[in-house]
Design a protein around this motif. Structure first.
Motif, PDB file in Angstrom:
ATOM      1  N   ALA A  28       0.812  -1.221   0.000  1.00 20.73           N
ATOM      2  CA  ALA A  28       0.000   0.000   0.000  1.00 20.73           C
ATOM      3  C   ALA A  28       0.844   1.269   0.000  1.00 20.73           C
ATOM      4  CB  ALA A  28      -0.937   0.015   1.208  1.00 20.73           C
ATOM      5  N   MET A  29       2.130   1.158   0.309  1.00 24.30           N
ATOM      6  CA  MET A  29       2.977   2.341   0.368  1.00 24.30           C
ATOM      7  C   MET A  29       3.125   2.972  -1.023  1.00 24.30           C
ATOM      8  SD  MET A  29       3.959   2.732   3.563  1.00 24.30           S
ATOM      9  CE  MET A  29       2.371   2.076   4.086  1.00 24.30           C
ATOM     10  N   GLY A  30       3.020   4.267  -1.107  1.00 25.07           N
ATOM     11  CA  GLY A  30       3.221   4.941  -2.381  1.00 25.07           C
ATOM     12  C   GLY A  30       2.596   6.318  -2.438  1.00 25.07           C
ATOM     13  N   PRO A  31       1.267   6.427  -2.344  1.00 25.68           N
ATOM     14  CA  PRO A  31       0.649   7.753  -2.404  1.00 25.68           C
ATOM     15  C   PRO A  31       1.142   8.698  -1.312  1.00 25.68           C
ATOM     16  CG  PRO A  31      -0.998   6.065  -2.784  1.00 25.68           C
ATOM     17  CD  PRO A  31       0.265   5.349  -2.395  1.00 25.68           C
ATOM     18  N   GLY A  32       1.411   8.173  -0.121  1.00 28.89           N
ATOM     19  CA  GLY A  32       1.938   9.026   0.951  1.00 28.89           C
ATOM     20  C   GLY A  32       3.308   9.580   0.614  1.00 28.89           C
ATOM     21  N   ILE A 151       9.395  10.442 -18.367  1.00 32.58           N
ATOM     22  CA  ILE A 151       9.410   9.435 -17.298  1.00 32.58           C
ATOM     23  C   ILE A 151       7.993   8.961 -16.993  1.00 32.58           C
ATOM     24  CG2 ILE A 151       9.835   9.086 -14.828  1.00 32.58           C
ATOM     25  CD1 ILE A 151      12.261  10.947 -15.118  1.00 32.58           C
ATOM     26  N   ILE A 152       7.067   9.899 -16.882  1.00 26.29           N
ATOM     27  CA  ILE A 152       5.677   9.552 -16.571  1.00 26.29           C
ATOM     28  C   ILE A 152       5.066   8.733 -17.704  1.00 26.29           C
ATOM     29  CG2 ILE A 152       3.372  10.492 -16.151  1.00 26.29           C
ATOM     30  CD1 ILE A 152       4.842  12.956 -14.897  1.00 26.29           C
ATOM     31  N   TYR A 153       5.306   9.148 -18.952  1.00 29.68           N
ATOM     32  CA  TYR A 153       4.750   8.435 -20.100  1.00 29.68           C
ATOM     33  C   TYR A 153       5.336   7.040 -20.226  1.00 29.68           C
ATOM     34  CZ  TYR A 153       3.439   7.354 -24.903  1.00 29.68           C
ATOM     35  OH  TYR A 153       2.939   6.742 -26.023  1.00 29.68           O
ATOM     36  N   ALA A 154       6.602   6.887 -19.866  1.00 31.28           N
ATOM     37  CA  ALA A 154       7.275   5.596 -20.021  1.00 31.28           C
ATOM     38  C   ALA A 154       6.720   4.531 -19.096  1.00 31.28           C
ATOM     39  CB  ALA A 154       8.775   5.754 -19.777  1.00 31.28           C
ATOM     40  N   GLY A 155       6.252   4.921 -17.913  1.00 24.82           N
ATOM     41  CA  GLY A 155       5.848   3.889 -16.967  1.00 24.82           C
ATOM     42  C   GLY A 155       4.652   4.202 -16.118  1.00 24.82           C
ATOM     43  N   GLY A 156       4.002   5.347 -16.320  1.00 22.89           N
ATOM     44  CA  GLY A 156       2.808   5.663 -15.553  1.00 22.89           C
ATOM     45  C   GLY A 156       3.062   5.732 -14.059  1.00 22.89           C
ATOM     46  N   ALA A 158       3.525   3.502 -11.786  1.00 22.24           N
ATOM     47  CA  ALA A 158       4.538   2.626 -11.202  1.00 22.24           C
ATOM     48  C   ALA A 158       5.918   3.262 -11.234  1.00 22.24           C
ATOM     49  CB  ALA A 158       4.554   1.279 -11.916  1.00 22.24           C
ATOM     50  N   ILE A 159       6.302   3.849 -12.359  1.00 18.38           N
ATOM     51  CA  ILE A 159       7.650   4.422 -12.451  1.00 18.38           C
ATOM     52  C   ILE A 159       7.725   5.733 -11.675  1.00 18.38           C
ATOM     53  CG2 ILE A 159       7.310   5.738 -14.595  1.00 18.38           C
ATOM     54  CD1 ILE A 159      10.159   4.822 -15.394  1.00 18.38           C
ATOM     55  N   VAL A 160       6.652   6.510 -11.679  1.00 13.35           N
ATOM     56  CA  VAL A 160       6.654   7.737 -10.877  1.00 13.35           C
ATOM     57  C   VAL A 160       6.815   7.390  -9.399  1.00 13.35           C
ATOM     58  CG1 VAL A 160       5.280   9.729 -10.142  1.00 13.35           C
ATOM     59  CG2 VAL A 160       5.317   9.050 -12.543  1.00 13.35           C
ATOM     60  N   ASP A 161       6.105   6.367  -8.955  1.00 11.34           N
ATOM     61  CA  ASP A 161       6.200   5.919  -7.571  1.00 11.34           C
ATOM     62  C   ASP A 161       7.625   5.489  -7.241  1.00 11.34           C
ATOM     63  OD1 ASP A 161       5.344   5.054  -4.992  1.00 11.34           O
ATOM     64  OD2 ASP A 161       5.166   3.002  -5.750  1.00 11.34           O
ATOM     65  N   TRP A 228      -3.984   9.524  -6.493  1.00 10.59           N
ATOM     66  CA  TRP A 228      -2.838   8.610  -6.404  1.00 10.59           C
ATOM     67  C   TRP A 228      -3.225   7.317  -5.698  1.00 10.59           C
ATOM     68  CZ3 TRP A 228       0.681  13.222  -4.866  1.00 10.59           C
ATOM     69  CH2 TRP A 228       1.325  13.729  -6.008  1.00 10.59           C
ATOM     70  N   SER A 229      -4.084   7.417  -4.693  1.00 10.20           N
ATOM     71  CA  SER A 229      -4.550   6.206  -4.013  1.00 10.20           C
ATOM     72  C   SER A 229      -5.286   5.295  -4.986  1.00 10.20           C
ATOM     73  CB  SER A 229      -5.465   6.581  -2.835  1.00 10.20           C
ATOM     74  OG  SER A 229      -4.744   7.225  -1.816  1.00 10.20           O
ATOM     75  N   LEU A 230      -6.121   5.872  -5.841  1.00  7.91           N
ATOM     76  CA  LEU A 230      -6.831   5.069  -6.826  1.00  7.91           C
ATOM     77  C   LEU A 230      -5.871   4.459  -7.840  1.00  7.91           C
ATOM     78  CD1 LEU A 230     -10.002   7.253  -7.521  1.00  7.91           C
ATOM     79  CD2 LEU A 230      -9.650   5.483  -5.807  1.00  7.91           C
ATOM     80  N   ALA A 231      -4.844   5.228  -8.249  1.00 10.30           N
ATOM     81  CA  ALA A 231      -3.859   4.700  -9.192  1.00 10.30           C
ATOM     82  C   ALA A 231      -3.077   3.552  -8.572  1.00 10.30           C
ATOM     83  CB  ALA A 231      -2.910   5.820  -9.636  1.00 10.30           C
ATOM     84  N   ARG A 232      -2.733   3.681  -7.295  1.00  5.26           N
ATOM     85  CA  ARG A 232      -2.050   2.594  -6.587  1.00  5.26           C
ATOM     86  C   ARG A 232      -2.949   1.360  -6.515  1.00  5.26           C
ATOM     87  NH1 ARG A 232      -1.942   2.940  -1.245  1.00  5.26           N
ATOM     88  NH2 ARG A 232      -4.172   3.225  -1.600  1.00  5.26           N
ATOM     89  N   ASN A 233      -4.234   1.562  -6.195  1.00  2.26           N
ATOM     90  CA  ASN A 233      -5.171   0.446  -6.149  1.00  2.26           C
ATOM     91  C   ASN A 233      -5.271  -0.243  -7.503  1.00  2.26           C
ATOM     92  OD1 ASN A 233      -5.683   1.220  -3.509  1.00  2.26           O
ATOM     93  ND2 ASN A 233      -7.656   2.176  -3.973  1.00  2.26           N
TER      94      ASN A 233
END
Length: 444
Positions: A28-32, A151-156, A158-161, A228-233
């Motif tokens: 679950a770690m990521g949006p924070g 960077i964002i386009y390359a991996g959405g 996951a890579i931004v996180d 971001w929470s929804l993207a992580r989910n």
């Protein structure tokens, strides 16, 4: 390219949600962390450090208190996502109607472009000075914007996180080292006699209003955090429960508070009581901090501080270029379906990738146009963004509060009475700060 689509299940439906505690929380770690990356920006590098330079540690308690009071306003973003599977933007629509969502978008989208331009030019100025890059500020800022978009386009998500976590680790280590270097020179008096003005004075009041109003960040970040929470989910294929969301958010929020304290201490230790004229612009001030470390403690310390400041700003640029377009898309998708209906799954979990990248490109182009053609009025735009943020902060806090307690959240999922009382205190505090800010800007 981009993130693979999946349909998030609820925490009760997914076997992964019943794993032992640590793996579930790590997943679950990521949006924070993204929240911390976006929040720890110019407000920390410039405002917190300048507060330390002018007042020593005299404003530190007030800064930390303001961050503490505002906690529920930001926390309701990920909490709403965990309880409903929707973003706060969709929550606004269900609770208050499309007109509120449309007004929010009309106000915030131009501000988003200005913020991207401001962060990019500040990052370019610090990075160009640190690395000796012979490019003009707008050109280097454009290069940084393009690099972040790639960077964002390359991996959405996951890579931004992943990149954000790396940057957070670097800035945390270098900031702690820089703070430790400054500690021997800090006057730990509650309110040093060498402060530029007494605690009860007009000058201190103006400074407090300016600093506290934007610590740890503008309140629109709560909405970004819900997305971001929804993207992580979506990336994990399961919806994090409220305990996981809280643990993740608390790490990022507490981290942003600690880094704010570090920059206050850095300013107090290296710049306070040196009888120097502080630079007025963000870039000049940030570079002045680096130069003073070099003069005081040697070239190696300046490199550490430079890396800390540059990483802080670059992290902010990356995260806002990912987060702000998510808000833009959420606004348009929320406005685009039947007011009486639940949003389609794609709108809830984040957004069609093509539309998201189009929004990112649009914001980036607007930011670049501001950098190249409107620099003569750049501070006018910055002032507009700051005033807008000050005015709408208590309104967003109230929207978050009533959305979290509204019909779109089941009664069992609504905040406890003590958390609602805390939220009400935050709304009142933000209202007072906003009124004071407007008073000192226009009537004093």
């Amino acid at each position: 390219m981009g993130e693979q689509r999946s349909t998030p299940t609820t925490a009760n439906d997914d076997p992964r949600a019943r794993q032992p505690g640590l793996p579930r929380y790590l997943a679950a770690m990521g949006p924070g962390f993204l929240f911390a990356g976006a929040a720890i920006g110019t407000s920390h590098v410039v405002q917190a450090t300048r507060a330390g330079a002018d007042y020593g540690t005299g404003l530190l308690v007030f800064i930390l208190l303001a961050i503490l009071i505002k906690y529920p306003c930001f926390y309701f973003g990920p909490l709403y996502a965990s309880k409903t599977g929707n973003s706060l933007v969709e929550g606004y629509r269900q609770s208050f109607g499309k007109s509120v969502v449309a007004l929010f978008g009309l106000i915030q989208i131009p501000v988003f472009a200005i913020i991207v331009a401001a962060i990019a030019i500040t990052t370019a100025g610090v990075g160009g000075n640190l690395l000796g890059i012979p490019l003009s500020g707008p050109t280097l800022a454009t290069v940084l914007i393009v690099a972040c978009c790639v960077i964002i386009y390359a991996g959405g998500y996951a890579i931004v996180d992943a990149v954000n976590k790396l940057f957070i680790a670097i800035l945390s280590v270098t900031t702690i080292i820089a703070t430790a270097l400054a500690l021997p020179n800090v006057d730990w008096s509650f309110y040093p006699s060498t402060a530029v003005s007494p605690l009860v004075s007009y000058t201190t009041f103006v400074t407090l209003v300016a600093v506290l109003g934007f610590m740890p960040s503008g309140l629109s970040l709560s909405i970004v955090n819900s997305l971001w929470s929804l993207a992580r989910n979506d990336a994990n294929g399961t919806r994090a429960d409220s305990r996981q969301e809280k643990a993740d958010f608390d790490i990022g929020y507490i981290g942003s508070a600690l880094i704010a304290a570090c920059f206050v201490i850095m300013g107090a230790g290296v710049m306070h009581s040196q009888n120097i004229n502080l630079a007025t612009g963000s870039v000049g001030f940030a570079n002045q901090v680096v130069d003073l470390y070099v003069a005081t403690l040697g070239p190696w310390s300046g490199f550490v501080v430079g890396i800390s400041i540059f990483t802080v700003l670059l992290t902010t640029l990356l995260t806002v270029l990912d987060g702000f377009p998510r808000v833009v898309v959420a606004v348009f998708e929320s406005l685009g379906h039947d007011s009486a209906a639940q949003p389609p799954e794609q709108a809830r979990v984040g957004q069609r990738q093509g539309t998201l990248y189009l929004a990112m490109a649009g914001l980036s182009v607007l930011a670049v146009l501001i950098l190249y053609f409107l620099m003569s009025n750049f501070w006018l735009f910055i002032n507009f963004a700051m005033i807008t943020s000050a005015v709408i902060s208590p309104l967003l806090a109230a929207l978050n509060h009533f959305t979290m307690n509204g019909p779109s959240v089941a009664p069992a999922g609504r905040p406890a009475a003590w958390l609602n009382a805390w939220s009400a205190l935050a709304i009142a505090t933000l209202a007072v700060l906003s009124l004071c800010y407007l008073y000192v800007r226009f009537l004093s």
